[in-house]
Write a protein that holds these residues in place. Structure first.
Motif, PDB file in Angstrom:
ATOM      1  N   LYS A 165       0.815  -1.215   0.000  1.00 45.55           N
ATOM      2  CA  LYS A 165       0.000   0.000   0.000  1.00 45.55           C
ATOM      3  C   LYS A 165       0.852   1.270   0.000  1.00 45.55           C
ATOM      4  O   LYS A 165       0.349   2.347  -0.282  1.00 45.55           O
ATOM      5  N   LYS A 166       2.151   1.136   0.253  1.00 46.23           N
ATOM      6  CA  LYS A 166       3.060   2.280   0.161  1.00 46.23           C
ATOM      7  C   LYS A 166       3.384   2.623  -1.295  1.00 46.23           C
ATOM      8  O   LYS A 166       3.896   3.689  -1.587  1.00 46.23           O
ATOM      9  N   MET A 167       3.117   1.700  -2.208  1.00 36.03           N
ATOM     10  CA  MET A 167       3.431   1.890  -3.619  1.00 36.03           C
ATOM     11  C   MET A 167       2.232   2.517  -4.332  1.00 36.03           C
ATOM     12  O   MET A 167       1.358   1.839  -4.834  1.00 36.03           O
ATOM     13  N   ASN A 168       2.213   3.822  -4.376  1.00 36.51           N
ATOM     14  CA  ASN A 168       1.153   4.557  -5.048  1.00 36.51           C
ATOM     15  C   ASN A 168       1.625   4.841  -6.472  1.00 36.51           C
ATOM     16  O   ASN A 168       2.667   5.453  -6.679  1.00 36.51           O
ATOM     17  N   TYR A 169       0.851   4.372  -7.466  1.00 36.30           N
ATOM     18  CA  TYR A 169       1.283   4.541  -8.851  1.00 36.30           C
ATOM     19  C   TYR A 169       0.088   4.774  -9.759  1.00 36.30           C
ATOM     20  O   TYR A 169      -1.058   4.578  -9.376  1.00 36.30           O
ATOM     21  N   THR A 170       0.407   5.185 -10.978  1.00 35.95           N
ATOM     22  CA  THR A 170      -0.581   5.318 -12.036  1.00 35.95           C
ATOM     23  C   THR A 170       0.038   4.756 -13.303  1.00 35.95           C
ATOM     24  O   THR A 170       1.258   4.647 -13.409  1.00 35.95           O
ATOM     25  N   THR A 171      -0.803   4.394 -14.253  1.00 35.68           N
ATOM     26  CA  THR A 171      -0.325   3.921 -15.544  1.00 35.68           C
ATOM     27  C   THR A 171      -0.753   4.931 -16.601  1.00 35.68           C
ATOM     28  O   THR A 171      -1.926   5.286 -16.685  1.00 35.68           O
ATOM     29  N   LEU A 172       0.210   5.385 -17.375  1.00 33.77           N
ATOM     30  CA  LEU A 172      -0.042   6.411 -18.387  1.00 33.77           C
ATOM     31  C   LEU A 172       0.153   5.836 -19.783  1.00 33.77           C
ATOM     32  O   LEU A 172       1.078   5.054 -20.013  1.00 33.77           O
ATOM     33  N   GLY A 173      -0.689   6.232 -20.701  1.00 32.98           N
ATOM     34  CA  GLY A 173      -0.522   5.880 -22.106  1.00 32.98           C
ATOM     35  C   GLY A 173       0.058   7.074 -22.843  1.00 32.98           C
ATOM     36  O   GLY A 173      -0.549   8.145 -22.853  1.00 32.98           O
ATOM     37  N   VAL A 202       3.583   3.783 -19.380  1.00 35.16           N
ATOM     38  CA  VAL A 202       4.528   4.090 -18.311  1.00 35.16           C
ATOM     39  C   VAL A 202       3.824   3.851 -16.982  1.00 35.16           C
ATOM     40  O   VAL A 202       2.773   4.439 -16.721  1.00 35.16           O
ATOM     41  N   VAL A 203       4.397   2.965 -16.179  1.00 32.13           N
ATOM     42  CA  VAL A 203       3.933   2.800 -14.806  1.00 32.13           C
ATOM     43  C   VAL A 203       4.740   3.803 -13.998  1.00 32.13           C
ATOM     44  O   VAL A 203       5.968   3.707 -13.910  1.00 32.13           O
ATOM     45  N   LEU A 204       4.047   4.791 -13.460  1.00 34.21           N
ATOM     46  CA  LEU A 204       4.704   5.891 -12.752  1.00 34.21           C
ATOM     47  C   LEU A 204       4.406   5.793 -11.264  1.00 34.21           C
ATOM     48  O   LEU A 204       3.254   5.926 -10.842  1.00 34.21           O
ATOM     49  N   SER A 210       6.905  -3.265 -24.316  1.00 31.56           N
ATOM     50  CA  SER A 210       6.800  -3.509 -22.874  1.00 31.56           C
ATOM     51  C   SER A 210       6.730  -2.181 -22.141  1.00 31.56           C
ATOM     52  O   SER A 210       7.328  -1.186 -22.569  1.00 31.56           O
ATOM     53  N   GLU A 211       6.026  -2.178 -21.019  1.00 35.13           N
ATOM     54  CA  GLU A 211       5.848  -0.918 -20.300  1.00 35.13           C
ATOM     55  C   GLU A 211       7.150  -0.445 -19.659  1.00 35.13           C
ATOM     56  O   GLU A 211       8.034  -1.236 -19.343  1.00 35.13           O
ATOM     57  N   PHE A 212       7.232   0.858 -19.530  1.00 36.66           N
ATOM     58  CA  PHE A 212       8.340   1.511 -18.843  1.00 36.66           C
ATOM     59  C   PHE A 212       7.938   1.692 -17.385  1.00 36.66           C
ATOM     60  O   PHE A 212       6.758   1.886 -17.085  1.00 36.66           O
TER      61      PHE A 212
END
Length: 166
Positions: free
Chosen positions: A19-27, A138-140, A72-74
């Motif tokens: 739950k400490k890993m807060n991320y978003t995925t961007l196209g 991109v997984v940010l 593949s995603e960054f």
């Protein structure tokens, strides 16, 4: 077999860490992602400088993008409002950048053999536009993680151990 208490403790530790890993995925597009690298909005940390792809891998990536296959995603971590540190995808992104900059001449392509000898600028405007507009993901990670945590993530994503990168 583990006892129930050990299993519960392990599950709690996984949950608390996850739950400490807060991320978003961007196209994003290839062109936009490369431009972010060129503008310094995405940067490559020093600890990744030792990995270099072979020409064969670079050609395969470019051929795949020309064919419209997914990349593949960054993985990146947001350092501040204007900078992302690239955790995974350095070789892919630098290959795309070099190709768009005409620094790579295609060779030994198997599926697109008629493209051998081409540089990016040799393609028609239509094909250039298709290449530049191909999608990337991109997984940010949204928090500026400590360097040690970023190194751990980089090593985990790439299947490396600490001794290999130091």
């Amino acid at each position: 077999m583990m006892n129930l208490d050990a299993v519960e403790q392990a599950g709690e530790q996984i949950w608390q860490t996850r739950k400490k890993m807060n991320y978003t995925t961007l196209g994003l597009t290839v062109a936009y992602t490369v431009q972010m690298l060129r503008d310094g909005e995405i940067y490559i940390p020093e600890y990744q400088g030792h990995i270099v792809w072979s020409d064969k891998k670079r050609m395969r990536l470019i051929e795949s993008v020309l064919l419209g296959l997914p990349i593949s995603e960054f993985f990146a971590v947001k350092i501040d409002e204007e900078k992302w540190e690239l955790l995974d995808g350095v070789q892919r992104l630098t290959t795309l950048d070099a190709f768009l900059n005409n620094d790579i001449q295609l060779k030994n392509l198997e599926r697109l053999s008629k493209c051998n000898g081409f540089r990016f600028s040799d393609f028609s405007a239509l094909e250039q536009g298709k290449f530049e507009s191909r999608g990337t993901r991109v997984v940010l990670l949204l928090e500026n993680l400590r360097l040690e945590t970023r190194l751990d993530l980089f090593m985990g994503i790439n299947g490396l151990d600490k001794q290999a990168t130091l």
